[in-house]
Design a protein around this motif. Sequence first.
Motif, mmCIF file in Angstrom:
data_model
loop_
_atom_site.group_PDB
_atom_site.id
_atom_site.type_symbol
_atom_site.label_atom_id
_atom_site.label_comp_id
_atom_site.label_asym_id
_atom_site.label_seq_id
_atom_site.Cartn_x
_atom_site.Cartn_y
_atom_site.Cartn_z
ATOM 1 N N ALA A 538 0.820 -1.211 0.000
ATOM 2 C CA ALA A 538 0.000 0.000 0.000
ATOM 3 C C ALA A 538 0.862 1.273 0.000
ATOM 4 C CB ALA A 538 -0.979 -0.050 1.157
ATOM 5 N N ILE A 539 0.573 2.204 0.907
ATOM 6 C CA ILE A 539 1.269 3.504 0.859
ATOM 7 C C ILE A 539 2.755 3.345 1.169
ATOM 8 C CG2 ILE A 539 0.842 4.162 3.279
ATOM 9 C CD1 ILE A 539 0.375 7.048 2.208
ATOM 10 N N ASP A 576 2.787 10.924 9.640
ATOM 11 C CA ASP A 576 3.870 11.317 8.728
ATOM 12 C C ASP A 576 3.669 10.704 7.347
ATOM 13 O OD1 ASP A 576 5.061 12.849 10.599
ATOM 14 O OD2 ASP A 576 6.474 11.300 11.272
ATOM 15 N N GLU A 577 3.189 9.467 7.341
ATOM 16 C CA GLU A 577 2.934 8.837 6.037
ATOM 17 C C GLU A 577 1.867 9.612 5.280
ATOM 18 O OE1 GLU A 577 4.049 4.134 6.922
ATOM 19 O OE2 GLU A 577 1.947 4.758 6.935
ATOM 20 N N ARG A 579 1.129 12.740 5.656
ATOM 21 C CA ARG A 579 1.701 14.038 5.277
ATOM 22 C C ARG A 579 2.554 13.878 4.010
ATOM 23 N NH1 ARG A 579 4.190 15.299 9.974
ATOM 24 N NH2 ARG A 579 2.497 16.361 11.015
ATOM 25 N N ALA A 580 3.350 12.812 3.977
ATOM 26 C CA ALA A 580 4.225 12.593 2.817
ATOM 27 C C ALA A 580 3.397 12.311 1.563
ATOM 28 C CB ALA A 580 5.169 11.428 3.098
ATOM 29 N N GLY A 581 2.326 11.540 1.708
ATOM 30 C CA GLY A 581 1.458 11.257 0.567
ATOM 31 C C GLY A 581 0.820 12.526 0.046
ATOM 32 N N ARG A 582 0.341 13.319 0.978
ATOM 33 C CA ARG A 582 -0.322 14.568 0.603
ATOM 34 C C ARG A 582 0.670 15.495 -0.109
ATOM 35 N NH1 ARG A 582 -5.481 17.194 2.983
ATOM 36 N NH2 ARG A 582 -5.657 18.530 1.194
ATOM 37 N N HIS A 617 -4.307 8.245 17.136
ATOM 38 C CA HIS A 617 -3.687 9.526 16.765
ATOM 39 C C HIS A 617 -4.604 10.351 15.868
ATOM 40 C CE1 HIS A 617 0.638 11.311 16.376
ATOM 41 N NE2 HIS A 617 -0.090 11.883 17.308
ATOM 42 N N LEU A 618 -5.911 10.146 16.087
ATOM 43 C CA LEU A 618 -6.863 10.854 15.232
ATOM 44 C C LEU A 618 -6.795 12.366 15.453
ATOM 45 C CD1 LEU A 618 -9.880 8.406 15.559
ATOM 46 C CD2 LEU A 618 -8.540 8.854 13.504
ATOM 47 N N ASP A 619 -6.466 12.770 16.684
ATOM 48 C CA ASP A 619 -6.409 14.219 16.944
ATOM 49 C C ASP A 619 -5.344 14.876 16.083
ATOM 50 O OD1 ASP A 619 -4.517 12.752 18.312
ATOM 51 O OD2 ASP A 619 -4.317 14.216 19.945
ATOM 52 N N ALA A 620 -4.288 14.123 15.756
ATOM 53 C CA ALA A 620 -3.239 14.688 14.891
ATOM 54 C C ALA A 620 -3.619 14.532 13.423
ATOM 55 C CB ALA A 620 -1.917 13.978 15.155
#
Length: 754
Positions: A538-539, A576-577, A579-582, A617-620
């Motif tokens: 996947a990612i 982080d994953e 963020r990197a994908g975005r 870690h949904l808040d992040a």
Amino acid sequence: MATPGIAVRGQRSLLRQIREALAGGGPAQARLDMVVQIIARSMVAEVCSLYLRRAAGDIELFATEGLDPGAVHVTRMLPGEGLVGEIMRLGRPLNLADAPNHPAFSYRPETREDAFHAFLGVPLLRGGRAIGVLIVQNRTERVYTEDEVEDLLIVAMVLAEMVAGGELMSEEELKDVEIAPNRPERLKGAKFADGIAYGVVVLHEPPVAPSQLLADDVTAETERLRIAIEALQAQIDHMLDRQHGLVEASYEVLETYRMFAHDRGWNRSLEDAVRNGLTAEAAVERVRSEHRARLGQARDPYLRERLHDLEDLNDRLLRHLAGDGHVVRELPDNAILVARNLGPADILEYDRSKLRGILLEEGSAASHAAIVARALDIPCVGRLPGLRDRVSEGDRVIVDAESGETYLRPRPDVIRSIQVRIEVRAQRQAEFARLRDTPAFTRDGAKIILLMNAGLEVDLDILRDTGAEGIGLFRTEFQFMVAEELPRFTAQTQLYSRVLDAADGLPVTFRTLDLGGDKILPYLEAEREDNPALGWRAIRMGLDRPALLRLQLRALIAAAKGRPLRIMFPLVATVDEFRAGRALVDTELAWALRRGRPAPSRLDVGAMIEAPSLVWHLDALLPMTDFVSVGTNDLMQYMFAADRGNPRVADRYDPLSPPALRALAAIQKACAETGTPVSVCGEMAGRPLEAFTLVALGFDQLSMPATGVGPVKQMVLSCDRGAASRGVASLLKQTGGSVRNEIETLARKLYLSV
Ligand code: PEP
Ligand code: MG
């Protein structure tokens, strides 16, 4: 005196003699007697006997030349008993200089066989299963030569086909032998794609018919075989050469193929069989049968895996012999396709309008074949070992994928009851179709958005028929899985464009490539991993090999051509994953803009919640995403540490249990608090009882297989969400395991259609 075995290789081969003798017709027993006589004479043996396995399991002497004729149909061995039982068990020849001294020898006075010392017995193999034993014996002690063993194996193969084809015994008698193709049988397998079908068997790889077993011209046949083997070797070499590029390829699998394809032993066995009078196809089947019988018993997973490779190689060779093997077969109406396993593209090659059901010996619900069958709404039952030996082309069968069973040659009462069930299903489908344009509001006024999961072009045709309000999960990797080679930029752009065209303004969420795990591409052989579900997929793969992911993002932006675009990343495990994908999406967008290409009119980028880590870690995460979608198939697999593709554990844990439901409730709550749109797109969203629970937990977007939309909508229309929420909330506090029964009771109390 003639050398034993020489007659087989003589001008009139043994096989030809048998065929000519049988051409005269006559009663079944007389034909069997003639066959053993010819073999005995030709092999210069004093005894030739044929044993067949009765349906009840014991192995009976059916014909003999040389033993006491009074023993025919009298002498019977239990499974595993005597030398005959030993050969059946081993599935390979026994060649003994002094049979009476062998520990497994079991003397039957009625046969008077203690006078014969030399013994050669070979199994009659069909599809890797022994259905009988053919034996020759001589008085004097000797070991039969390799050539003699080979000769007898070939004769046994032909006899096995003749027996199964009804050439050697009456229909009455055939009913009672183990290969009996006439008895009704019920087999329990695993349900791969829901539904019920009744139709006639079409074998995906039809076996070589007896009429094609003997070659007319041995020299020409040897040449045909040589050309096919060379073509096969070239093909494998070519496949190996192509393994380079985007994904770090492991050569292991193809190397094994190459090794087998060039294997002298394999080639020699094939050539020998052809030299002895078989057609090249029959030779492949002969050698295949032997490998199956030998390796099929192996406990060692490595050896069993090799059998798989060999099976594939045999199939490839047969395709080369057939020209290119891409002859798509005409189907009868109501065809039920029977195969060992199917590749992703295989099903699509058949005429969809006639294909009613699929039965597979192997596979898993997560296999490509199952995915395609579900997409096409073709009932499919898998994991039916030995199935292909139990059916013949044209047999009537029932595929009952509601219960994961199949009925072979069903009795009329079973057919009648299944027809009633098919009728009831059709009526329910008609009811669902009537609801197509009714919006899905609960009785207390909550709007539930029902979306469809898709991934193949064929899905697009049915989008409108389902009444779904868009595509909540487009599995882009399917295009890669059904392709012969890596789809290029243009092919990807074209598909995404067609999807958006077909959706005609309805939202489509494209999930970026979710490869790895159980989704392996033949042309991008990834390194074998001990735990593929926990591996490089996947990612993770997308971020490590950004060229592949960026190409896809570029294609998506190009396909949107100024329309709205929704992109979602699979199996995100850390913020982080995501963020990197975005960031890669942003890079591609900037790239398009620099070239004056139109930007999507709106761009939403989301994450799939499949890794439990993200739940904490949904808040992040949520402030970074435009939406999220819960992939419950994977989320449950990781939460319960139970491989979704492993039948021993896949259904062991229930998503309708407090820990799973609490996690789902927590996700829903966090999304509601931050105003983040959230959907559930795992299979559970398409099952009414599970969907009811999700609605009760507060989810109002569900994405599901096309066949789920009707039943789930019916449930929603009858649901009082307020009451459902109160009921389910109290169940979250339960201290036991599954609360499925309690939820069912609740649903019934609320008069729900689940
Ligand atoms: C899931 O994991 O729930 C999901 C929808 O993705 P897939 O089944 O394709 O892994
Ligand atoms: Mg998933």
